[in-house]
Design a protein around this motif. Structure first.
Motif, PDB file in Angstrom:
ATOM      1  N   ARG A 204      78.494 -15.414  14.695  1.00 43.13           N
ATOM      2  CA  ARG A 204      77.886 -15.028  15.664  1.00 43.13           C
ATOM      3  C   ARG A 204      76.539 -15.798  15.766  1.00 43.13           C
ATOM      4  O   ARG A 204      75.661 -16.084  16.435  1.00 43.13           O
ATOM      5  CB  ARG A 204      77.517 -13.636  15.393  1.00 43.13           C
ATOM      6  N   ASN A 205      76.161 -16.098  13.896  1.00 43.23           N
ATOM      7  CA  ASN A 205      75.262 -16.649  13.946  1.00 43.23           C
ATOM      8  C   ASN A 205      75.516 -18.168  14.972  1.00 43.23           C
ATOM      9  O   ASN A 205      74.569 -18.698  15.041  1.00 43.23           O
ATOM     10  CB  ASN A 205      75.364 -17.608  12.637  1.00 43.23           C
ATOM     11  N   LYS A 207      77.519 -18.508  16.674  1.00 42.89           N
ATOM     12  CA  LYS A 207      77.702 -18.081  18.658  1.00 42.89           C
ATOM     13  C   LYS A 207      76.122 -18.742  18.781  1.00 42.89           C
ATOM     14  O   LYS A 207      75.763 -19.215  20.013  1.00 42.89           O
ATOM     15  CB  LYS A 207      78.004 -16.782  18.838  1.00 42.89           C
ATOM     16  N   GLU A 208      75.208 -17.929  18.246  1.00 46.23           N
ATOM     17  CA  GLU A 208      73.710 -18.566  18.944  1.00 46.23           C
ATOM     18  C   GLU A 208      72.978 -19.570  19.083  1.00 46.23           C
ATOM     19  O   GLU A 208      72.001 -20.287  19.645  1.00 46.23           O
ATOM     20  CB  GLU A 208      72.700 -17.036  17.933  1.00 46.23           C
ATOM     21  N   ARG A 211      74.634 -21.616  21.935  1.00 47.83           N
ATOM     22  CA  ARG A 211      74.499 -21.375  23.263  1.00 47.83           C
ATOM     23  C   ARG A 211      73.038 -22.017  22.625  1.00 47.83           C
ATOM     24  O   ARG A 211      72.242 -21.861  24.220  1.00 47.83           O
ATOM     25  CB  ARG A 211      73.965 -19.738  23.188  1.00 47.83           C
ATOM     26  N   THR A 212      71.552 -21.612  21.684  1.00 44.81           N
ATOM     27  CA  THR A 212      70.913 -22.388  22.294  1.00 44.81           C
ATOM     28  C   THR A 212      70.700 -23.457  22.738  1.00 44.81           C
ATOM     29  O   THR A 212      69.772 -24.235  23.629  1.00 44.81           O
ATOM     30  CB  THR A 212      70.305 -21.722  21.076  1.00 44.81           C
TER      31      THR A 212
END
Length: 286
Positions: A204-205, A207-208, A211-212
């Motif tokens: 998830r790190n 992923k973020e 996404r950013t």
């Protein structure tokens, strides 16, 4: 090659799925290292594990068999943080490579959770009762010793007192209304994190970050792994579907969004996702 046999290696995703199939004996370091195969397709995971084994062998030579756990912990921290120079990448915290174990071993710079994965492998290899801690906003490690518990920030190597931890928690508690009658003890934030939870947090790190950066192709690769790791995490279907939509693949986007809609009848964004599906199908609004 033996005639009639095809010794094909599993795909990176298939390999990862095998590693995380069961919680019992889930090999955290190996699975965490395997995540980097998306970015480094030629990565030899076993070579990385061998490198960590060599570090552990060097560390063990510094410890007597009958050494007290506290002294073993001090030896580990001296070796890891000072002699080897592992620490946080303060200059480029959001570099995706901070989440890749193979790069971290080379640069000695990473983020708390990946530093923790290597530190934990060494600590457990010394026989210490060590575990990861999913502390809000900053992953920690802890060791249970005969006379108490030590909590360490793997980013800096600092041992944290209960007062230090309480101070770090204050912004999180205020944001989430966990004050006064809703306050909870610090100890509840220090529960040991299971390997599956640690892997999910690493992914998830990443992923973020993707996404950013609007790096949809890399985000989809992360989502593929998250859905292998957490098959009932329906929001990950939603997020993969939205990424497919950004990539221009309406059919794959609809497939994922429909799974999310079907499984989350009470989701606050369900109507918005229904509208998105209609848009992707070029259907008129109902």
């Amino acid at each position: 090659m033996i005639p009639g046999f095809d010794f094909l290696s599993p795909s990176p995703l298939g390999y990862f799925a095998t590693l995380v199939k069961d919680d019992d004996g889930l090999p955290l370091l190996e699975a965490a290292t395997a995540i980097a195969q998306d970015e480094y397709p030629d990565l030899d995971v076993q070579e990385v594990l061998g490198d960590v084994d060599q570090l552990l062998a060097r560390l063990r030579r510094r410890c007597a068999d009958d050494e007290h756990p506290l002294q073993r912990l001090r030896t580990l921290n001296q070796f890891f943080f000072r002699d080897l120079g592992f620490g946080g990448n303060v200059n480029n915290y959001y570099d995706p490579d901070n989440s890749h174990i193979n790069v971290l071993l080379r640069t000695r710079r990473g983020i708390p959770i990946t530093l923790a994965v290597i530190w934990l492998e060494l600590a457990q290899g010394l026989g210490l009762r060590a575990s990861g801690v999913g502390f809000p906003g900053h992953f920690m490690v802890k060791v249970n010793l005969p006379n108490g518990q030590v909590v360490i920030d793997p980013f800096s190597g600092q041992s944290l007192s209960r007062e230090d931890l309480s101070e770090r928690l204050e912004p999180y508690k205020r944001r989430n209304g966990l004050v006064d009658d809703f306050d909870v003890p610090v100890g509840l934030y220090l529960q040991g994190a299971a390997p599956r939870d640690i892997l999910a947090r690493i992914l998830r790190n990443l992923k973020e970050i993707h996404r950013t950066q609007e790096d949809w192709l890399r985000l989809i690769a992360v989502q593929d792994r998250l859905l292998i790791l957490l098959p009932d995490a329906w929001m990950e279907y939603r997020d993969r579907g939205l990424a497919w939509a950004e990539m221009g693949d309406a059919q794959l986007a609809v497939n994922d969004l429909e799974v999310y809609i079907e499984q989350t009848e009470d989701a606050l964004d369900r109507d918005a996702m229904l509208r998105r599906v209609r848009e992707l199908r070029r259907e008129p609004n109902a």
